[in-house]
Design an enzyme around this catalytic site. Structure first.
Site, PDB file in Angstrom:
ATOM      1  CB  ALA A 151      69.538  50.516  56.419  1.00 19.70           C
ATOM      2  N   GLY A 183      73.643  52.516  58.996  1.00 19.22           N
ATOM      3  CA  GLY A 183      74.150  52.484  57.627  1.00 19.22           C
ATOM      4  C   GLY A 183      74.707  53.823  57.169  1.00 19.22           C
ATOM      5  CD  GLU A 233      77.019  49.704  58.898  1.00 26.74           C
ATOM      6  OE1 GLU A 233      75.885  49.856  58.394  1.00 26.74           O
ATOM      7  OE2 GLU A 233      77.394  48.648  59.438  1.00 26.74           O
ATOM      8  CD  GLU A 276      73.395  49.611  62.913  1.00 24.20           C
ATOM      9  OE1 GLU A 276      73.915  50.072  63.954  1.00 24.20           O
ATOM     10  OE2 GLU A 276      73.809  49.876  61.779  1.00 24.20           O
TER      11      GLU A 276
HETATM   12  C1  HXC Z   1      63.359  55.054  57.930  1.00 14.98           C
HETATM   13  C2  HXC Z   1      63.640  57.023  59.087  1.00 14.98           C
HETATM   14  C3  HXC Z   1      64.896  56.601  59.551  1.00 14.98           C
HETATM   15  C4  HXC Z   1      65.367  55.312  59.131  1.00 14.98           C
HETATM   16  C5  HXC Z   1      64.508  58.540  60.358  1.00 14.98           C
HETATM   17  N1  HXC Z   1      63.433  58.236  59.621  1.00 14.98           N
HETATM   18  N2  HXC Z   1      65.400  57.582  60.343  1.00 14.98           N
HETATM   19  N3  HXC Z   1      62.888  56.249  58.290  1.00 14.98           N
HETATM   20  N4  HXC Z   1      64.565  54.592  58.314  1.00 14.98           N
HETATM   21  N5  HXC Z   1      66.559  54.856  59.481  1.00 14.98           N
HETATM   22  C6  HXC Z   1      62.237  59.037  59.389  1.00 14.98           C
HETATM   23  C7  HXC Z   1      61.314  59.040  60.597  1.00 14.98           C
HETATM   24  O1  HXC Z   1      60.545  57.881  60.633  1.00 14.98           O
HETATM   25  C8  HXC Z   1      60.515  60.293  60.356  1.00 14.98           C
HETATM   26  O2  HXC Z   1      59.523  60.013  59.392  1.00 14.98           O
HETATM   27  C9  HXC Z   1      61.512  61.236  59.712  1.00 14.98           C
HETATM   28  O3  HXC Z   1      62.568  60.393  59.197  1.00 14.98           O
HETATM   29  C10 HXC Z   1      62.117  62.201  60.709  1.00 14.98           C
HETATM   30  O4  HXC Z   1      62.637  61.469  61.791  1.00 14.98           O
HETATM   31  P1  HXC Z   1      62.296  61.772  63.333  1.00 14.98           P
HETATM   32  O5  HXC Z   1      62.568  60.526  64.102  1.00 14.98           O
HETATM   33  O6  HXC Z   1      60.948  62.396  63.456  1.00 14.98           O
HETATM   34  O7  HXC Z   1      63.389  62.906  63.646  1.00 14.98           O
HETATM   35  P2  HXC Z   1      64.080  63.218  65.058  1.00 14.98           P
HETATM   36  O8  HXC Z   1      63.066  63.199  66.173  1.00 14.98           O
HETATM   37  O9  HXC Z   1      64.850  64.465  64.825  1.00 14.98           O
HETATM   38  O10 HXC Z   1      65.078  62.014  65.328  1.00 14.98           O
HETATM   39  C11 HXC Z   1      66.172  61.801  64.487  1.00 14.98           C
HETATM   40  C12 HXC Z   1      66.783  60.405  64.752  1.00 14.98           C
HETATM   41  C13 HXC Z   1      65.686  59.317  64.618  1.00 14.98           C
HETATM   42  C14 HXC Z   1      67.418  60.350  66.129  1.00 14.98           C
HETATM   43  C15 HXC Z   1      67.909  60.218  63.696  1.00 14.98           C
HETATM   44  O11 HXC Z   1      65.014  59.535  63.370  1.00 14.98           O
HETATM   45  C16 HXC Z   1      66.212  57.921  64.622  1.00 14.98           C
HETATM   46  O12 HXC Z   1      66.566  57.383  65.670  1.00 14.98           O
HETATM   47  N6  HXC Z   1      66.252  57.282  63.444  1.00 14.98           N
HETATM   48  C17 HXC Z   1      66.638  55.898  63.307  1.00 14.98           C
HETATM   49  C18 HXC Z   1      68.136  55.730  63.438  1.00 14.98           C
HETATM   50  C19 HXC Z   1      68.549  54.286  63.321  1.00 14.98           C
HETATM   51  O13 HXC Z   1      68.109  53.421  64.094  1.00 14.98           O
HETATM   52  N7  HXC Z   1      69.387  53.984  62.362  1.00 14.98           N
HETATM   53  C20 HXC Z   1      69.889  52.630  62.115  1.00 14.98           C
HETATM   54  C21 HXC Z   1      68.982  51.919  61.149  1.00 14.98           C
HETATM   55  S1  HXC Z   1      69.486  50.223  60.951  1.00 14.98           S
HETATM   56  P3  HXC Z   1      58.017  60.546  59.578  1.00 14.98           P
HETATM   57  O14 HXC Z   1      57.318  59.993  58.389  1.00 14.98           O
HETATM   58  O15 HXC Z   1      57.547  60.047  60.903  1.00 14.98           O
HETATM   59  O16 HXC Z   1      58.155  62.044  59.539  1.00 14.98           O
HETATM   60  C22 HXC Z   1      70.757  50.290  59.864  1.00 14.98           C
HETATM   61  C23 HXC Z   1      71.327  48.945  59.445  1.00 14.98           C
HETATM   62  C24 HXC Z   1      72.352  49.108  58.350  1.00 14.98           C
HETATM   63  O17 HXC Z   1      71.161  51.316  59.444  1.00 14.98           O
HETATM   64  C25 HXC Z   1      72.473  47.829  57.570  1.00 14.98           C
HETATM   65  C26 HXC Z   1      73.248  48.033  56.287  1.00 14.98           C
HETATM   66  C27 HXC Z   1      73.275  46.806  55.383  1.00 14.98           C
END
Ligand code: HXC
Length: 261
Positions: free
Chosen positions: A68, A112, A115, A135
């Protein structure tokens, strides 16, 4: 933020299948309201289309979806999130779809994203796929089925391990654990999903939908009820033309021509 397309099944009378590509490459397909609304609408449109047998959902090589959208969620507060059902409003749509959905996953399927993949009926993974529920690192928990579907898919120990440590699991581990049905080289991912979807396009839509409904019952009902549900639908399909056609074609050693009636 998504691309929508249809593709033909193989065979003369085959139905088509829907192909949905998540397409927010700059954010690794982070799932915001716009994307989830579009995804939900596309899924429901394919589900309602008589010419469509099944659906494939895929992302990019680098990310199926990295979760998400964290920027969208950061300012959320409980009263609003709870009252408006924030994010969740369009996350349940996938469950309403009665036709088969394949998730073709390459790259990150996190939070997400994992999911959404688990909400599909089966997952074909590229060898670069990475699954996880990170998360915990954000001070929250999975919010769209991660704590419920993951243990059903991979068992309690691995689900706890992934959700509590936030670590990622690669495609080989995901297949061993039963989260994904097959792992293929990245270059073959779409061809493999095409092949699976094309096979389904040649079958009776009634039988496809009944199969999906019955398998899902295995996760909703006690065994006796699930077996009864299966028996009822099994018998019901003998009232279809497609059953006569499918068995008749086999006995006459020819290809069946299903009419989905
Ligand atoms: C918003 C995101 C994002 C996310 C990545 N980006 N994941 N933006 N929400 N979930 C964006 C980054 O900010 C970045 O933007 C660009 O995408 C590229 O990501 P990087 O981090 O630079 O890439 P990399 O170094 O290759 O790392 C990849 C990654 C990392 C390991 C996947 O991006 C990461 O850890 N992302 C978050 C994963 C996460 O926590 N997901 C769970 C979210 S909570 P810029 O602008 O800086 O280039 C969730 C709850 C669900 O999902 C609830 C459902 C109801």
């Amino acid at each position: 933020t998504i691309l929508v397309d249809t593709r033909p099944g193989t065979g003369e009378n085959a139905l088509r299948y829907g192909w949905i590509t998540l397409n927010r490459p700059k954010a690794l397909n982070a799932l915001n309201d716009t994307l989830m609304d579009e995804l939900g609408a596309a899924l429901l449109a394919f589900d309602a289309d008589d010419g469509i047998a099944c659906i494939v959902v895929t992302g990019s090589e680098k990310a199926f979806a990295a979760g998400a959208d964290i920027a969208m969620m950061q300012p959320f507060d409980f009263p609003n999130a709870y009252r408006k059902g924030l994010i969740s409003r369009n996350w349940d749509t996938i469950r309403q779809v009665r036709k088969p959905i394949i998730a073709a996953v390459s790259g990150f399927a996190l939070g997400g994203g994992c999911e959404v993949a688990m909400g599909c009926d089966f997952i074909i993974a590229a060898d670069n796929a990475k699954f996880g529920q990170p998360e915990i690192k954000l001070g929250i928990i999975p919010g769209a089925g991660g704590t419920q579907r993951l243990p059903r898919a991979v068992g309690k120990s691995k689900a706890m391990d992934l959700a509590l440590t936030g670590r990622m699991m690669d495609a080989v581990e995901a297949e061993r654990a039963g989260l994904v049905s097959r792992v293929v080289p990245l270059a073959d991912l779409h061809a493999e999903a095409d092949k699976a979807a094309q096979a389904m396009c040649g079958y009776s839509l009634l039988a496809l939908m009944a199969t999906k409904e019955c398998v899902n019952r295995a996760y909703e009902a006690p065994l006796t009820e699930g077996l009864l549900f299966e028996r009822r639908l099994f018998h019901a399909l003998f009232s279809s033309s497609d059953q006569k056609e499918g068995m008749g074609a086999f006995l006459e050693k020819r290809a069946p021509h299903f009419t989905h009636r």
